[in-house]
Design an enzyme around this catalytic site. Structure first.
Site, mmCIF file in Angstrom:
data_model
loop_
_atom_site.group_PDB
_atom_site.id
_atom_site.type_symbol
_atom_site.label_atom_id
_atom_site.label_comp_id
_atom_site.label_asym_id
_atom_site.label_seq_id
_atom_site.Cartn_x
_atom_site.Cartn_y
_atom_site.Cartn_z
ATOM 1 N N ILE A 13 -6.214 -10.789 -1.047
ATOM 2 C CA ILE A 13 -5.868 -9.880 0.054
ATOM 3 C C ILE A 13 -5.954 -10.584 1.401
ATOM 4 C CG2 ILE A 13 -8.131 -8.794 0.530
ATOM 5 C CD1 ILE A 13 -4.675 -7.079 0.279
ATOM 6 N N ALA A 14 -6.837 -11.574 1.519
ATOM 7 C CA ALA A 14 -6.928 -12.334 2.777
ATOM 8 C C ALA A 14 -5.588 -13.010 3.066
ATOM 9 C CB ALA A 14 -8.045 -13.369 2.693
ATOM 10 N N SER A 33 -14.829 -20.144 4.360
ATOM 11 C CA SER A 33 -14.882 -20.054 2.906
ATOM 12 C C SER A 33 -16.207 -20.639 2.452
ATOM 13 C CB SER A 33 -13.716 -20.859 2.318
ATOM 14 O OG SER A 33 -13.884 -21.009 0.927
ATOM 15 N N ARG A 34 -16.567 -20.364 1.191
ATOM 16 C CA ARG A 34 -17.769 -20.988 0.649
ATOM 17 C C ARG A 34 -17.530 -22.477 0.400
ATOM 18 N NH1 ARG A 34 -18.042 -17.490 -4.491
ATOM 19 N NH2 ARG A 34 -15.836 -17.965 -4.206
ATOM 20 N N TYR A 55 -19.606 -19.045 5.573
ATOM 21 C CA TYR A 55 -19.399 -17.787 6.307
ATOM 22 C C TYR A 55 -20.262 -17.789 7.573
ATOM 23 C CZ TYR A 55 -17.341 -16.169 1.845
ATOM 24 O OH TYR A 55 -16.583 -16.025 0.716
ATOM 25 N N HIS A 76 -19.643 -6.954 0.725
ATOM 26 C CA HIS A 76 -19.225 -6.399 2.020
ATOM 27 C C HIS A 76 -20.417 -6.162 2.947
ATOM 28 C CE1 HIS A 76 -15.112 -4.718 0.437
ATOM 29 N NE2 HIS A 76 -15.227 -6.020 0.310
ATOM 30 N N LYS A 94 -11.758 -2.244 1.973
ATOM 31 C CA LYS A 94 -12.161 -1.099 1.170
ATOM 32 C C LYS A 94 -12.594 -1.591 -0.196
ATOM 33 C CE LYS A 94 -9.590 -1.009 -1.776
ATOM 34 N NZ LYS A 94 -9.130 -1.995 -2.791
ATOM 35 N N ASP A 175 -12.205 0.519 -6.521
ATOM 36 C CA ASP A 175 -11.105 -0.341 -6.093
ATOM 37 C C ASP A 175 -9.835 0.435 -5.768
ATOM 38 O OD1 ASP A 175 -9.080 -2.663 -6.283
ATOM 39 O OD2 ASP A 175 -11.025 -3.607 -6.528
HETATM 40 N N1 LIG Z 1 -6.248 -3.474 1.258
HETATM 41 C C1 LIG Z 1 -5.737 -3.796 0.095
HETATM 42 O O1 LIG Z 1 -4.577 -3.529 -0.214
HETATM 43 C C2 LIG Z 1 -6.591 -4.566 -0.870
HETATM 44 C C3 LIG Z 1 -5.990 -5.150 -1.983
HETATM 45 C C4 LIG Z 1 -6.778 -5.925 -2.825
HETATM 46 C C5 LIG Z 1 -8.139 -6.068 -2.594
HETATM 47 N N2 LIG Z 1 -8.701 -5.437 -1.520
HETATM 48 C C6 LIG Z 1 -10.146 -5.561 -1.289
HETATM 49 O O2 LIG Z 1 -10.425 -6.861 -0.795
HETATM 50 C C7 LIG Z 1 -11.614 -7.396 -1.375
HETATM 51 C C8 LIG Z 1 -11.273 -8.741 -2.019
HETATM 52 O O3 LIG Z 1 -10.315 -8.535 -3.042
HETATM 53 P P1 LIG Z 1 -9.346 -9.728 -3.545
HETATM 54 O O4 LIG Z 1 -8.436 -9.114 -4.548
HETATM 55 O O5 LIG Z 1 -8.759 -10.465 -2.406
HETATM 56 O O6 LIG Z 1 -10.398 -10.641 -4.300
HETATM 57 P P2 LIG Z 1 -10.292 -12.188 -4.630
HETATM 58 O O7 LIG Z 1 -8.884 -12.641 -4.727
HETATM 59 O O8 LIG Z 1 -11.212 -12.422 -5.779
HETATM 60 O O9 LIG Z 1 -10.907 -12.888 -3.325
HETATM 61 C C9 LIG Z 1 -12.215 -12.666 -2.914
HETATM 62 C C10 LIG Z 1 -12.671 -13.849 -2.051
HETATM 63 O O10 LIG Z 1 -14.025 -13.606 -1.688
HETATM 64 C C11 LIG Z 1 -14.761 -14.807 -1.673
HETATM 65 N N3 LIG Z 1 -15.957 -14.657 -2.526
HETATM 66 C C12 LIG Z 1 -17.237 -14.653 -2.094
HETATM 67 N N4 LIG Z 1 -18.091 -14.484 -3.097
HETATM 68 C C13 LIG Z 1 -17.356 -14.372 -4.220
HETATM 69 C C14 LIG Z 1 -17.683 -14.197 -5.573
HETATM 70 N N5 LIG Z 1 -18.956 -14.090 -6.008
HETATM 71 N N6 LIG Z 1 -16.676 -14.153 -6.478
HETATM 72 C C15 LIG Z 1 -15.398 -14.240 -6.072
HETATM 73 N N7 LIG Z 1 -15.017 -14.407 -4.776
HETATM 74 C C16 LIG Z 1 -16.002 -14.487 -3.857
HETATM 75 C C17 LIG Z 1 -13.835 -15.922 -2.145
HETATM 76 O O11 LIG Z 1 -13.406 -16.622 -0.987
HETATM 77 P P3 LIG Z 1 -13.997 -18.114 -0.697
HETATM 78 O O12 LIG Z 1 -13.957 -18.831 -2.002
HETATM 79 O O13 LIG Z 1 -13.045 -18.631 0.304
HETATM 80 O O14 LIG Z 1 -15.382 -17.959 -0.165
HETATM 81 C C18 LIG Z 1 -12.662 -15.188 -2.756
HETATM 82 O O15 LIG Z 1 -11.454 -15.869 -2.588
HETATM 83 C C19 LIG Z 1 -12.134 -6.331 -2.346
HETATM 84 O O16 LIG Z 1 -13.188 -5.617 -1.788
HETATM 85 C C20 LIG Z 1 -10.927 -5.416 -2.574
HETATM 86 O O17 LIG Z 1 -11.278 -4.054 -2.791
HETATM 87 C C21 LIG Z 1 -7.954 -4.713 -0.661
#
Ligand SMILES: NC(=O)c1ccc[n+]([C@@H]2O[C@H](COP(=O)([O-])OP(=O)(O)OC[C@H]3O[C@@H](n4cnc5c(N)ncnc54)[C@H](OP(=O)(O)O)[C@@H]3O)[C@@H](O)[C@H]2O)c1
Length: 325
Positions: A13-14, A33-34, A55, A76, A94, A175
């Site tokens: 999502i980032a 990032s980590r 971070y 979060h 969220k 989610d």
């Molecule tokens: N608004 C929307 O449409 C939307 C859509 C999807 C998700 N989201 C929300 O966004 C958040 C992230 O979702 P995502 O789908 O982007 O997840 P993701 O692809 O797994 O990315 C999460 C990021 O968080 C960091 N991180 C820190 N601790 C972690 C851990 N223990 N395990 C995995 N990653 C960790 C990592 O970044 P680094 O490696 O760089 O530290 C990782 O790339 C969730 O809370 C989700 O509900 C929102």
């Protein structure tokens, strides 16, 4: 001066949010990032000036005004606390947190520090939702009696996937279900009663959850969320004088129709937005910062707490607990 964004976490999502920010002329100043390598790759892909290998370093960056928290839900609270403690405004993905206790803690820290905290429930600021709220306020459908909405997707069964892993906050409710629950909160307020039933993945994360929210005067919200079944992803707002049907995918930029009490179409709405549409929430937090305001009227911090309280109660009904609780 335009607020300068710092991106905390480099996941799925980032990437989408940063693409929308850049497309629509926002200033992304830094990413954290980590891992140094991941931060650098993300910064070079999006042309971001600063890449931080932790971070902590990101939130300490003096060239960052507002931090976007894009880590898995159980982080979060910790990550938003880190950013607020460093004096940064925060947009947190969220669901706001894992539970009400964490949500209250963030909201009181932001208030204490006089910083903006906003839940990234991006749907609230989409043009079609602004129009839907206007029509309802103008009495176009009379009194709302019910909201019928789903957020359903067929997502991977892999137990390590974020949607299934309890230690990453897995489950359809937090989610996906948060979207229709937030819609019901937006239009009907806080429920007075909650019924819910669920099925579970082998990991213990909820796979599908059916929810009935009850409000005063017998009003209801009927909600279905699932990570194992691709449903319609439509929303209907049913009133005494008509209804609004928001087309699939209702929580993304889309179209809707307004019907009268006889079922005839009164008007239709179509939205075309640049990119995915995640920039509108950024516009809102930037507007608040510029105006010296702490809370968005469209989604206040206390409403984000209330939504977490509703989800806590649903989890109690279906028997879902997270390892950190
Ligand atoms: N608004 C929307 O449409 C939307 C859509 C999807 C998700 N989201 C929300 O966004 C958040 C992230 O979702 P995502 O789908 O982007 O997840 P993701 O692809 O797994 O990315 C999460 C990021 O968080 C960091 N991180 C820190 N601790 C972690 C851990 N223990 N395990 C995995 N990653 C960790 C990592 O970044 P680094 O490696 O760089 O530290 C990782 O790339 C969730 O809370 C989700 O509900 C929102």
């Amino acid at each position: 001066m335009t607020p300068r964004w710092g991106i905390l976490g480099t996941g799925w999502i980032a990437r989408l949010f940063v693409a929308d920010l850049i497309l629509t002329g926002h200033h992304v100043a830094a990413v954290g990032s980590r891992s140094a390598q991941t931060a650098e790759a993300f910064a070079s892909e999006f042309g971001i000036a600063q890449a931080h290998s932790s971070y902590e370093a990101l939130v300490a960056d003096p060239d960052v005004d507002v931090v976007y928290i894009a880590t898995p839900h159980p982080r979060h609270h910790e990550d938003a606390t880190l950013a607020l403690s460093a004096g940064k405004h925060v947009l947190v993905e969220k669901p706001f947190t894992i539970n009400t206790t964490e949500a209250e803690s963030l909201v009181s820290l932001a208030a204490e520090r006089k910083l903006v905290i906003l839940e990234a429930m991006w749907t609230r600021w989409l043009p079609h939702m602004i129009e839907v709220r206007k029509l309802i306020a103008d009495g176009a459908i009379g009194e709302i009696r019910s909201i019928i909405a789903d957020h359903t997707q067929k997502l991977p069964d892999d137990p390590a996937h974020r949607i299934n892993a309890l230690e990453l906050g897995g489950g359809a409710l937090l989610d996906l279900g948060v979207y229709p629950i937030s819609l019901a909160s937006d239009l009907l307020g806080k429920p007075v009663g909650i019924e819910a039933t669920a099925t579970f993945k082998a990991t213990g994360a909820d796979a599908e959850t059916g929810i009935l929210l009850r409000y005063d005067h017998g009003r209801t919200a009927v909600i279905y969320t699932a990570s194992n079944a691709p449903g319609p992803n439509r929303a209907a707002i049913v009133g005494t004088e008509g209804r609004i049907e928001i087309d699939s995918v209702w929580y993304t930029p889309t179209s809707f129709r307004l019907y009268d009490a006889q079922g005839a179409i009164v008007s239709t709405y179509d939205s075309e937005v640049p990119g995915r549409g995640m920039q509108f929430q950024a516009d809102e937090i930037e507007r608040l910062i510029a105006a010296g305001l702490l809370a968005s009227e469209i989604l206040t911090p206390s409403e984000s707490v209330s939504i977490m309280a509703t989800m806590d109660q649903i989890r109690q009904k279906i028997g879902l607990r997270y390892p950190t609780e």
